[in-house]
Enzyme design. Structure first.
Site, mmCIF file in Angstrom:
data_model
loop_
_atom_site.group_PDB
_atom_site.id
_atom_site.type_symbol
_atom_site.label_atom_id
_atom_site.label_comp_id
_atom_site.label_asym_id
_atom_site.label_seq_id
_atom_site.Cartn_x
_atom_site.Cartn_y
_atom_site.Cartn_z
ATOM 1 N N ASP A 67 0.787 -1.146 -0.042
ATOM 2 C CA ASP A 67 -0.140 -0.010 0.267
ATOM 3 C C ASP A 67 1.032 1.173 -0.008
ATOM 4 O OD1 ASP A 67 0.975 -0.488 2.557
ATOM 5 O OD2 ASP A 67 -0.928 -0.980 3.141
ATOM 6 N N ASP A 136 -7.233 -2.997 14.722
ATOM 7 C CA ASP A 136 -8.595 -3.156 14.228
ATOM 8 C C ASP A 136 -8.826 -4.536 13.428
ATOM 9 O OD1 ASP A 136 -7.790 -2.146 11.712
ATOM 10 O OD2 ASP A 136 -9.053 -0.513 11.736
ATOM 11 N N HIS A 138 -6.959 -5.095 10.468
ATOM 12 C CA HIS A 138 -6.954 -4.809 9.112
ATOM 13 C C HIS A 138 -5.537 -5.559 8.537
ATOM 14 C CE1 HIS A 138 -4.592 -0.628 9.916
ATOM 15 N NE2 HIS A 138 -3.697 -1.508 9.748
ATOM 16 N N GLU A 143 -9.502 -1.859 5.759
ATOM 17 C CA GLU A 143 -10.113 -1.736 7.135
ATOM 18 C C GLU A 143 -11.549 -2.261 7.237
ATOM 19 O OE1 GLU A 143 -8.232 -0.032 8.849
ATOM 20 O OE2 GLU A 143 -7.883 2.068 8.272
HETATM 21 C C1 F6R Z 1 1.473 -1.816 6.063
HETATM 22 C C2 F6R Z 1 0.184 -2.217 6.067
HETATM 23 C C3 F6R Z 1 -0.445 -2.250 7.456
HETATM 24 C C4 F6R Z 1 0.365 -2.591 8.527
HETATM 25 C C5 F6R Z 1 -0.791 -2.465 9.865
HETATM 26 C C6 F6R Z 1 0.141 -2.758 11.199
HETATM 27 O O1 F6R Z 1 2.095 -1.846 4.906
HETATM 28 O O2 F6R Z 1 -0.229 -2.660 5.228
HETATM 29 O O3 F6R Z 1 -1.686 -2.907 7.326
HETATM 30 O O4 F6R Z 1 0.861 -3.733 8.703
HETATM 31 O O5 F6R Z 1 -1.258 -1.274 9.939
HETATM 32 O O6 F6R Z 1 1.130 -1.660 11.352
HETATM 33 P P1 F6R Z 1 2.474 -1.704 12.555
HETATM 34 O O7 F6R Z 1 3.278 -2.812 12.115
HETATM 35 O O8 F6R Z 1 3.095 -0.434 12.478
HETATM 36 O O9 F6R Z 1 1.659 -2.042 13.858
#
Ligand code: F6R
Length: 259
Positions: A67, A136, A138, A143
């Site tokens: 992303d 959450d 995701h 989301e």
């Molecule tokens: C990042 C992504 C997100 C993260 C998630 C956890 O490319 O796609 O889904 O993996 O938000 O983020 P962290 O690792 O910072 O807790």
């Protein structure tokens, strides 16, 4: 789904990096799907160590990231392209031209997403997809409420993700976090041949519980991995703390990994 429960995130990151290193050794032209965020950083450091020790080379490896924020150019220090260059690509011997991150500045974001899907397909699909998980539930920026069949598209971030990411990336300033992103879809992610999801820390315990022991639901998009036949979840003790069957999972995965 296999749930690997390690004492610490360092231990889990080493194990996961070992699996990726071995896969690259076996198939030097492997296609990797990569994630940003704080979670995979220790694993990326381990992967870089293996390159430095000349155990493995990424010269022929191609990567596609999950992303990117809408409105941030790759040169912006909060963009995911910038993050990947600093945290992995500049530390290994990969060709930058073999690395792909969605362009958050694309004039036609819908076209950009379709092009990304086409590129992945043309490359033969993703062999190993690395994932983190949001508090959450995701995966990528899918989301709660996103279809489990979704494809790469323009998405909106929830207030809780904006808050989580502001803490890490935007010096706590929530109003600086873009509200939209381009993200691989849940359906796109689930087409990867193998999935390695990393989840560390107390604040991931509810998400891990939902992903593993909740029903498959668009309100925890990571739960889609329940239907994947080669998905590995690497937890530390904190993120696994709410799992009812954690002792069973730990025993089963350790047996499968020969630990
Ligand atoms: C990042 C992504 C997100 C993260 C998630 C956890 O490319 O796609 O889904 O993996 O938000 O983020 P962290 O690792 O910072 O807790």
């Amino acid at each position: 789904m296999e749930i690997v429960i390690c004492k610490t995130k360092e231990e889990a990151s080493k194990l996961a990096a070992g699996i990726i290193t071995a896969a690259v050794q076996k198939n030097p032209k492997i296609i990797l799907g990569l994630a940003t965020g704080s979670t995979p950083v220790p694993m990326y450091n381990e992967m870089a160590k293996a390159v430095k020790a000349k155990k493995v080379s990424y010269k022929q490896v191609k990567t596609w990231n999950l992303d990117e924020y809408v409105g941030l150019p790759g040169t912006h220090d909060q963009s995911y392209r910038y993050f990947m260059n600093k945290n992995l690509f500049e530390k290994i011997d990969i060709k930058l031209s073999n690395t792909h991150v969605l362009n958050g500045m694309a004039k036609d974001p819908v076209k950009e997403c379709a092009k990304y899907e086409e590129q992945i397909k043309k490359a033969g699909g993703i062999d190993i997809q690395v994932l983190g998980i949001g508090s959450d539930g995701h995966i990528a920026f899918n989301e709660p409420g996103t279809s489990l069949n979704s494809r790469t598209s323009v998405v909106y971030l929830t207030p809780s993700t904006i808050k989580d990411n502001a803490r890490l990336f935007f010096k706590g300033k929530e109003n600086e976090v873009p509200t939209q992103a381009l993200s691989m879809g849940v359906g796109t992610i689930c087409e990867a041949k193998k999935i390695i999801l990393l989840a560390f820390g107390k604040n991931k315990a509810d998400a891990v519980k939902g992903m593993v022991e909740g029903g498959m639901s668009q309100f925890c998009t990571a739960s889609a991995l329940q239907a994947h036949n080669d998905a590995w979840i690497f937890c530390d003790e904190e993120s696994a703390s709410k799992l009812k069957l954690r002792n069973y999972y730990a025993w089963r995965s350790a047996t499968k990994l020969g630990l």
